[in-house]
Design an enzyme around this catalytic site. Structure first.
Site, PDB file in Angstrom:
ATOM      1  N   GLY A  40       7.952  -7.578 -10.568  1.00 12.29           N
ATOM      2  CA  GLY A  40       6.617  -7.026 -10.829  1.00 12.29           C
ATOM      3  C   GLY A  40       6.559  -5.790 -11.704  1.00 12.29           C
ATOM      4  N   ASP A  97       6.084  -1.906  -8.731  1.00 14.49           N
ATOM      5  CA  ASP A  97       4.745  -2.148  -9.288  1.00 14.49           C
ATOM      6  C   ASP A  97       3.644  -1.621  -8.375  1.00 14.49           C
ATOM      7  OD1 ASP A  97       5.279  -4.074  -7.350  1.00 14.49           O
ATOM      8  OD2 ASP A  97       4.735  -5.794  -8.589  1.00 14.49           O
ATOM      9  N   ASP A 100       2.009  -1.492  -1.114  1.00 18.70           N
ATOM     10  CA  ASP A 100       0.986  -2.198  -0.351  1.00 18.70           C
ATOM     11  C   ASP A 100       1.210  -1.891   1.139  1.00 18.70           C
ATOM     12  OD1 ASP A 100      -1.140  -4.115  -0.095  1.00 18.70           O
ATOM     13  OD2 ASP A 100       0.301  -5.695   0.303  1.00 18.70           O
ATOM     14  N   LYS A 128      -2.039   1.067  -2.809  1.00 20.82           N
ATOM     15  CA  LYS A 128      -3.131   0.620  -1.920  1.00 20.82           C
ATOM     16  C   LYS A 128      -2.926   1.331  -0.585  1.00 20.82           C
ATOM     17  CE  LYS A 128      -2.991  -4.200  -3.231  1.00 20.82           C
ATOM     18  NZ  LYS A 128      -2.983  -5.577  -2.694  1.00 20.82           N
ATOM     19  N   PHE A 149      -6.373  -7.863  -4.064  1.00 18.32           N
ATOM     20  CA  PHE A 149      -5.155  -8.427  -4.652  1.00 18.32           C
ATOM     21  C   PHE A 149      -5.290  -8.399  -6.171  1.00 18.32           C
ATOM     22  CE2 PHE A 149      -1.791 -11.300  -5.772  1.00 18.32           C
ATOM     23  CZ  PHE A 149      -0.806 -10.935  -4.871  1.00 18.32           C
ATOM     24  N   ASP A 156       1.917 -10.398 -10.234  1.00 16.80           N
ATOM     25  CA  ASP A 156       1.714 -11.845 -10.222  1.00 16.80           C
ATOM     26  C   ASP A 156       1.013 -12.342  -8.976  1.00 16.80           C
ATOM     27  OD1 ASP A 156       3.912 -11.305  -8.411  1.00 16.80           O
ATOM     28  OD2 ASP A 156       4.209 -13.472  -8.381  1.00 16.80           O
ATOM     29  N   ARG A 162       1.350 -12.628 -14.980  1.00 15.14           N
ATOM     30  CA  ARG A 162       2.079 -11.392 -15.255  1.00 15.14           C
ATOM     31  C   ARG A 162       1.827 -10.849 -16.659  1.00 15.14           C
ATOM     32  NH1 ARG A 162       5.765 -10.547 -11.110  1.00 15.14           N
ATOM     33  NH2 ARG A 162       6.789 -12.372 -10.223  1.00 15.14           N
TER      34      ARG A 162
END
Ligand code: IMP
Ligand code: MG
Length: 173
Positions: A40, A97, A100, A128, A149, A156, A162
């Site tokens: 990512g 990337d 989360d 996030k 998301f 991705d 991507r």
């Protein structure tokens, strides 16, 4: 079924501008190695690293997987590629990337802390915060985002999207 949002959440221009200031912050701290988490963060790493004016900065990649082809984290993190690297005594900037649940970053930090590094700091393009389930934070953050998301700019869904230049949200339809 998923569909891409009608407008980007973060445009390529906004990313470009933010990376300029992020690179200055990172440059001021000083690192020997950028350790980037595939897949990512491949675009983020390429763009950010070229804005850091440290000619002898080393770049290394490792792989961390926890998602498979779903949008829900499985919690177990598989890390590979570290065995080939010699990071001992070096100042490491770990780049991912997105932060989360925090499972991936926490597992990476716990593994790297055993390697006698000179120092370890972390950088993510996106954070996030509201999704965090473990105690984990990044030292450098590109953008704070809501619980959506997102895809594009390296991120991705099932290995697709991507190559989009902007960051888009993915909505279930
Ligand atoms: P965490 O372990 O739950 O913090 O998830 C981190 C990893 O999940 C990231 O490195 C991404 O690969 C993936 N991920 C989490 N949220 C998103 C998203 O919104 N879009 C794409 N990938 C995501
Ligand atoms: Mg990832």
């Amino acid at each position: 079924m998923y569909k891409i949002s009608n407008a980007p959440l973060i445009t390529a221009q906004q990313i470009e501008t933010r990376l300029d200031s992020l690179a200055l912050e990172i440059q001021a701290t000083g690192f020997d190695v950028i350790l980037s988490v595939l897949t990512g963060s491949y675009i983020f790493t390429a763009d950010l690293s070229r804005k850091i004016a440290t000619p002898d900065l080393e770049i290394a990649f490792i792989k961390a997987s926890s998602y498979g082809e779903s949008t829900v984290s499985k919690g177990t993190v598989h890390i590979s590629g570290l065995e080939k690297l010699d990071l001992k005594g070096k100042r490491i900037l770990l780049i991912d990337d997105i932060l989360d649940s925090g499972n991936t970053m926490k597992a990476l930090i716990e593994t790297l802390e055993k390697l006698e590094l000179a120092s370890l700091k972390t950088c993510v393009l996106l954070n996030k915060e509201s999704r965090r389930v473990v105690d984990c934070h990044a030292d450098f953050v590109g953008f704070e985002i809501e619980d959506k998301f997102v895809v594009g700019y390296g991120l991705d869904c099932a290995n697709k999207y991507r190559t989009l230049r902007d960051i888009w949200t993915l909505e279930e339809v």
